[in-house]
Design a protein around this motif. Sequence first.
Motif, PDB file in Angstrom:
ATOM      1  N   MET A   1      12.841  -1.206 -15.890  1.00 17.39           N
ATOM      2  CA  MET A   1      12.351  -0.748 -14.589  1.00 17.39           C
ATOM      3  C   MET A   1      11.040  -1.428 -14.239  1.00 17.39           C
ATOM      4  SD  MET A   1      10.633   2.882 -15.353  1.00 17.39           S
ATOM      5  CE  MET A   1       9.385   2.547 -14.155  1.00 17.39           C
ATOM      6  N   MET A   2      10.870  -1.590 -12.964  1.00 18.40           N
ATOM      7  CA  MET A   2       9.674  -2.250 -12.436  1.00 18.40           C
ATOM      8  C   MET A   2       8.717  -1.197 -11.891  1.00 18.40           C
ATOM      9  SD  MET A   2      10.826  -5.266  -9.994  1.00 18.40           S
ATOM     10  CE  MET A   2      10.811  -6.953 -10.433  1.00 18.40           C
ATOM     11  N   THR A   3       7.433  -1.455 -11.970  1.00 24.71           N
ATOM     12  CA  THR A   3       6.512  -0.532 -11.308  1.00 24.71           C
ATOM     13  C   THR A   3       6.572  -0.778  -9.799  1.00 24.71           C
ATOM     14  OG1 THR A   3       4.757  -2.109 -11.594  1.00 24.71           O
ATOM     15  CG2 THR A   3       4.927  -0.399 -13.259  1.00 24.71           C
ATOM     16  N   GLU A   4       6.126   0.226  -9.042  1.00 21.50           N
ATOM     17  CA  GLU A   4       6.150   0.141  -7.578  1.00 21.50           C
ATOM     18  C   GLU A   4       5.402  -1.082  -7.082  1.00 21.50           C
ATOM     19  OE1 GLU A   4       7.222   2.655  -5.165  1.00 21.50           O
ATOM     20  OE2 GLU A   4       8.482   3.286  -6.838  1.00 21.50           O
ATOM     21  N   LYS A   5       4.262  -1.351  -7.768  1.00 23.40           N
ATOM     22  CA  LYS A   5       3.388  -2.443  -7.322  1.00 23.40           C
ATOM     23  C   LYS A   5       4.116  -3.776  -7.460  1.00 23.40           C
ATOM     24  CE  LYS A   5      -1.084  -4.259  -8.524  1.00 23.40           C
ATOM     25  NZ  LYS A   5      -1.920  -4.389  -9.710  1.00 23.40           N
ATOM     26  N   THR A   6       4.755  -4.007  -8.615  1.00 19.69           N
ATOM     27  CA  THR A   6       5.454  -5.277  -8.842  1.00 19.69           C
ATOM     28  C   THR A   6       6.633  -5.414  -7.901  1.00 19.69           C
ATOM     29  OG1 THR A   6       4.958  -4.827 -11.139  1.00 19.69           O
ATOM     30  CG2 THR A   6       6.271  -6.754 -10.683  1.00 19.69           C
ATOM     31  N   LEU A   7       7.358  -4.292  -7.683  1.00 19.04           N
ATOM     32  CA  LEU A   7       8.519  -4.344  -6.789  1.00 19.04           C
ATOM     33  C   LEU A   7       8.075  -4.693  -5.374  1.00 19.04           C
ATOM     34  CD1 LEU A   7      11.548  -3.895  -6.742  1.00 19.04           C
ATOM     35  CD2 LEU A   7      11.138  -1.514  -6.178  1.00 19.04           C
ATOM     36  N   ALA A   8       6.952  -4.103  -4.934  1.00 23.13           N
ATOM     37  CA  ALA A   8       6.449  -4.397  -3.588  1.00 23.13           C
ATOM     38  C   ALA A   8       6.026  -5.861  -3.496  1.00 23.13           C
ATOM     39  CB  ALA A   8       5.273  -3.486  -3.271  1.00 23.13           C
ATOM     40  N   TYR A   9       5.367  -6.359  -4.542  1.00 30.87           N
ATOM     41  CA  TYR A   9       4.942  -7.763  -4.555  1.00 30.87           C
ATOM     42  C   TYR A   9       6.142  -8.687  -4.512  1.00 30.87           C
ATOM     43  CZ  TYR A   9       3.314 -12.153  -6.546  1.00 30.87           C
ATOM     44  OH  TYR A   9       3.078 -13.471  -6.765  1.00 30.87           O
ATOM     45  N   PHE A  10       7.174  -8.351  -5.310  1.00 31.50           N
ATOM     46  CA  PHE A  10       8.392  -9.169  -5.366  1.00 31.50           C
ATOM     47  C   PHE A  10       9.070  -9.226  -4.009  1.00 31.50           C
ATOM     48  CE2 PHE A  10      13.043  -8.311  -5.969  1.00 31.50           C
ATOM     49  CZ  PHE A  10      13.433  -9.626  -6.089  1.00 31.50           C
ATOM     50  N   ARG A  11       9.205  -8.044  -3.356  1.00 37.45           N
ATOM     51  CA  ARG A  11       9.874  -8.026  -2.052  1.00 37.45           C
ATOM     52  C   ARG A  11       9.037  -8.771  -1.012  1.00 37.45           C
ATOM     53  NH1 ARG A  11      11.959  -1.774  -2.132  1.00 37.45           N
ATOM     54  NH2 ARG A  11      13.822  -2.124  -3.379  1.00 37.45           N
ATOM     55  N   LYS A  12       7.700  -8.698  -1.158  1.00 40.53           N
ATOM     56  CA  LYS A  12       6.827  -9.358  -0.178  1.00 40.53           C
ATOM     57  C   LYS A  12       7.017 -10.869  -0.235  1.00 40.53           C
ATOM     58  CE  LYS A  12       1.997 -10.026   0.363  1.00 40.53           C
ATOM     59  NZ  LYS A  12       1.411 -10.466  -0.873  1.00 40.53           N
ATOM     60  N   ILE A  13       7.008 -11.447  -1.452  1.00 42.82           N
ATOM     61  CA  ILE A  13       7.120 -12.907  -1.521  1.00 42.82           C
ATOM     62  C   ILE A  13       8.504 -13.378  -1.090  1.00 42.82           C
ATOM     63  CG2 ILE A  13       5.271 -13.308  -3.209  1.00 42.82           C
ATOM     64  CD1 ILE A  13       7.345 -13.539  -5.371  1.00 42.82           C
ATOM     65  N   VAL A  14       9.542 -12.581  -1.368  1.00 46.84           N
ATOM     66  CA  VAL A  14      10.893 -12.986  -0.932  1.00 46.84           C
ATOM     67  C   VAL A  14      11.000 -12.922   0.583  1.00 46.84           C
ATOM     68  CG1 VAL A  14      13.334 -12.426  -1.093  1.00 46.84           C
ATOM     69  CG2 VAL A  14      11.921 -12.280  -3.105  1.00 46.84           C
ATOM     70  N   LYS A  15      10.420 -11.833   1.177  1.00 48.00           N
ATOM     71  CA  LYS A  15      10.452 -11.706   2.648  1.00 48.00           C
ATOM     72  C   LYS A  15       9.741 -12.881   3.307  1.00 48.00           C
ATOM     73  CE  LYS A  15      10.756  -6.771   3.315  1.00 48.00           C
ATOM     74  NZ  LYS A  15       9.959  -5.558   3.485  1.00 48.00           N
ATOM     75  N   GLU A  16       8.573 -13.224   2.764  1.00 48.04           N
ATOM     76  CA  GLU A  16       7.808 -14.345   3.340  1.00 48.04           C
ATOM     77  C   GLU A  16       8.602 -15.638   3.265  1.00 48.04           C
ATOM     78  OE1 GLU A  16       4.110 -14.437   1.318  1.00 48.04           O
ATOM     79  OE2 GLU A  16       3.286 -12.740   2.447  1.00 48.04           O
ATOM     80  N   ALA A  17       9.268 -15.844   2.131  1.00 46.30           N
ATOM     81  CA  ALA A  17      10.033 -17.084   1.955  1.00 46.30           C
ATOM     82  C   ALA A  17      11.208 -17.134   2.922  1.00 46.30           C
ATOM     83  CB  ALA A  17      10.523 -17.186   0.516  1.00 46.30           C
ATOM     84  N   ILE A  18      11.844 -15.983   3.175  1.00 47.58           N
ATOM     85  CA  ILE A  18      12.987 -15.980   4.097  1.00 47.58           C
ATOM     86  C   ILE A  18      12.508 -16.183   5.529  1.00 47.58           C
ATOM     87  CG2 ILE A  18      14.757 -14.495   5.105  1.00 47.58           C
ATOM     88  CD1 ILE A  18      15.440 -13.474   2.431  1.00 47.58           C
ATOM     89  N   LYS A  19      11.386 -15.512   5.875  1.00 47.28           N
ATOM     90  CA  LYS A  19      10.854 -15.632   7.247  1.00 47.28           C
ATOM     91  C   LYS A  19      10.451 -17.065   7.547  1.00 47.28           C
ATOM     92  CE  LYS A  19       9.125 -11.023   8.237  1.00 47.28           C
ATOM     93  NZ  LYS A  19       7.952 -10.175   7.946  1.00 47.28           N
ATOM     94  N   SER A  20       9.790 -17.719   6.588  1.00 46.31           N
ATOM     95  CA  SER A  20       9.308 -19.085   6.834  1.00 46.31           C
ATOM     96  C   SER A  20      10.428 -20.117   6.719  1.00 46.31           C
ATOM     97  CB  SER A  20       8.200 -19.411   5.841  1.00 46.31           C
ATOM     98  OG  SER A  20       8.742 -19.465   4.542  1.00 46.31           O
ATOM     99  N   GLY A  21      11.617 -19.684   6.353  1.00 46.88           N
ATOM    100  CA  GLY A  21      12.723 -20.636   6.257  1.00 46.88           C
ATOM    101  C   GLY A  21      12.715 -21.454   4.985  1.00 46.88           C
TER     102      GLY A  21
END
Lengths: 329, 135
Positions: A1-21
Motif C-alpha cells: 500500500m502507498m501512503t496518501e502523499k505518495t499516491l497524490a504525488y504519483f497521480r499529479k506527475i501522471v496528470k501533468e504528463a498527460i496534459k502536456s502531451g
Amino acid sequence: MMTEKTLAYFRKIVKEAIKSGKIAGFLGWREVADMPGKTRAFVATTPEEVDLLVFNSFSRENLSRLLGGKTFYIPELKKGQKFGVMVKGCDSRNLLANVAENKVDRDNLWVIGVKCPGTIDIDLVRSGLDSDIKNITDDGTTLHVEMLDGKKADLVKSDYYDPRCLRCPYTSALEVDELLPDDMPKKPTKNWEKWMESYLQKPFEERRAYIISQLSRCTMCFACRDACPGCYCNTNCIMDYPKLPEPYLQKGTSLASILTYHFIHYFHLSDRCTNCGECARACPESIPLNLITEQLGYMTKTTWDFEPGTSDKAKTPLALYKVEEVLGR
Amino acid sequence: MPSIEDLPIKRKIIVFHCESALKGKDLENHKDKFPEVGFVKLSCTGRLNPVVAFKALVEGVGAIIIYGCPLNDCHNFDGNMFAKRRVFAAQSVAEALGVDPERLSYVQKDPLDYGVLTREISAMKRKLDSMGVEA
C-alpha cells in the motif's frame, strides 16, 4: 500500500504528463468494483481517469506482459510522444528481459517504478474465512477484513504473503525513469537458494511422484502461457494451430501430452525465466508451477551465472558459448 | 485423470546423430552391431529441437543419445556448442517435470577414440536394465 502523499504525488506527475502531451496513455492498476482484494490492468488516457489508478498489496498482475508481443496495449504514438507504465520489481525485470530481446522499444516508454511491499494472496485469505469478503483494507501490518455476514476480522499480514514475493530478492524496480519514494512497509524475505538446495537433495523418485501427481490435474487451458510475460509468440504458438497433428498433442487427455506442452513452454523459457510466478498465480487448478521455474532459475544461476532481466543488454546463455568450452578446458 | 502409470518405458534406444560425425562405413558398422537401435540423421545437432527428443521419451522410448561433432571441429562452425548447452537445459527441464534426465544424453565424437558411441549405447542398455525395463 502507498501512503496518501505518495499516491497524490504519483497521480499529479501522471496528470501533468498527460496534459502536456508527453505521454499518450498510462498503464497501471485499478480497483475492480465488487471484487475486494483484486486489481486489474487499466490504461488511463485522460486526466480524470488517472484518479482511478492505485497501487497496493493486491496489485498482483504483471503489467510487462501487456507491453510484449502478445497483447500490445500501446496506442499509436505521435512523434516524440511516449507511453507510460508503472512497474514493481518483478515487472521491471520482465520488461528488461523483453527489451534485451528487442521485443519492446524502451525509447517509447516512460517507466515509473515502485518499491514493492510484497503482494497478498487473496485466495489464501479467503480459504481461512467462513464467509466471503465484503471489504478488505491493509494498513501495513494487519489486514482488516469485513465479511458478508457482518463479522469483522483482523489478520496478521505476514501469514498471507504470496510465496513468490517472500523469495523475491528484487523488491525495487530496476532501470526506471522515475522511482517513487520508498515509504512502504518492508516485507519479510527468505533465502530461496537454500530452500531450493534442500529441495534438490530429496530423492528424484519423490520429487517425480509429487510433480507428476500435481501436473496430472492440468487441463491444458493455457492460462500459464497467456499470463507469462516471457511468452511472446503472439500468433505463432504451436498450441494455437487450429489443426494440431493428432498423435503429436492431444489436448488434456494423456499425461504425455501434458508433459510435452509444459516442456515446450518451460524449455523456451529455460534461460529467460525471471521467476515472476505469474504461471502459478494464473493456474486455475493451483498447480505449483513455481517449483519448475525455481529449478530453472537455480540451474541458470549456478551453471551460467546469469540472472535474466537484470540487464537490458545481456544475451541469454542458450544463445552463447564460451571459448573455454570449445577448447575443452 | 491421467496417472503416473501412463508413462511406460520400452526397451528402445534412438540415436540422433550429425551427418558429419557418423557416416559411411562407421554408420554401417554401428547399425550391424546394434540392430535394435534407431539411427536418425540430422544436418547438425545444433538444429535438433529438444522437444522432439522429450516427446519420444514420454511416449515410451527408453533412452535418447545425441551424437555430435568433436569439440572445436564442428562441420557447421559452432552448432555442437549450442547443442551442448541446449541439451543441458532440456535435461534440467525434464528433471523438473519428473522425467529422468539421465535417459537423455549428449556425446561428442572423439577423433582418437572410435568407441565413444558404442560405450554410450551399452551404458544406456545397462541403465535400462537397472531400471527394470523389460523387452
